[in-house]
Design an enzyme around this catalytic site. Sequence first.
Site, PDB file in Angstrom:
ATOM      1  CB  CYS A 124      -0.889   0.005   1.229  1.00 59.10           C
ATOM      2  SG  CYS A 124      -1.642  -1.569   1.523  1.00 59.10           S
ATOM      3  CE1 TYR A 149      24.666  -4.044  -0.958  1.00 62.10           C
ATOM      4  CE2 TYR A 149      25.135  -4.011  -3.310  1.00 62.10           C
ATOM      5  CZ  TYR A 149      25.567  -3.936  -2.001  1.00 62.10           C
ATOM      6  OH  TYR A 149      26.909  -3.765  -1.731  1.00 62.10           O
TER       7      TYR A 149
END
Length: 383
Positions: free
Chosen positions: A308, A337
């Site tokens: 969200c 990463y």
Amino acid sequence: MIPRASLHAAADRFGTPLYVYDAAEMDAALARVRGAFGDARAFYAMKANPNLTLLSRLRVAGVGFECVSAGEIARAEHVGAWGDDLIVNGPAKSREEYAAGGRLGATFVVDREEEVGLLPPGSRALVRVNPALEVSTHDHLATGAAGSKFGVTLAQATGVLRALREGGHHALGLHVHIGSAIRDAGDFGAAFARLADLRAHTGEVEVLDVGGGWGLDADLPGIARAARAAADVFGARLWVEPGRYLVARAGTLLTRVVGTKRTGRNFLLVDAGMTELLRPMLYGAEHPVTALWNGERAEVWDVAGPACESGDLLARDVTLPAPTPGDLLAVGDAGAYGAAMSGTYLTRSRPAEALWEGGEWRPIRRRERPEDVWAAEVGAAKF
Ligand SMILES: Cc1ncc(COP(=O)(O)O)c(C=O)c1O
């Protein structure tokens, strides 16, 4: 390269989102590093991807480790690395990290003068120098600019080396790392030359550690020549700390199409996002995106995740054939990463990981369960 059918097989077997790694590509990256840097000692910056299986493979290949936390030191110890194979770095090391590094006989990278008095007695140490240079990468990835929190200034470096010697430590030499995902190889030459200018004040040193930060398409032989030239000025052995370069290309994030939405822009909604691969949101990083389905009517899509957050996008403006829910998308160059920065925001379970080696899949991390995510929470009533 992992065959497309095998990528589908992995997604079916382990579920998505899923990180997959190509062992042959990892080996090829290490061979490129060794080809360019010759006998320089390589320490893998495990922050790029600390999966224990990947660490074990690198350990067997004779690579050391650069660690920046107690957890990373524990991982190194877990795969049998200690002594000369270990570097402990970081701008704000904890007592626990000094103690663990000392117990294992690691080399410390000293980031500020105060640290001289914090090191375990008789430590081997390098002094990290900030060359005060603007470099070609995202601001958050630049570590060698004036005003960045890393290292001591060029003017302070000689005094810190002296303080180490006077403090009974073994002052091995100097360290520089100007940032990550650096685009212009010339930045490295400029940084190394600034360090070489210190020779008049420091005299010879035993080791010059030039860090990592190389872009995936970097001219490694060019960077290596510049590093070697600086090391020769000091009469020093060369050390390097590649992270991203060793694992990024080998890794792919597999994610399935959930659906689509056309609201002015075309959104391709997938089951991975910022919680699995933060780099696009954090640094505006661009990862290649490949549709593992066939179809016509190519259209331009923004690939969005389930969080969200408006910034939860994996890619923008990518051209893909017409998708159907369940189709598989491959996000490339995701081995560095990626899984390392995946998080549990929204109580999302971190993804599974699998290694493609010798034509077979080997699971190297199971998908977390919600109860793994809340396992450390204490004191809640159970209903
Ligand atoms: C001191 C140090 N060495 C090496 C690296 C590895 O950098 P990269 O993954 O870009 O090669 C980092 C990463 O930030 C670092 O901080």
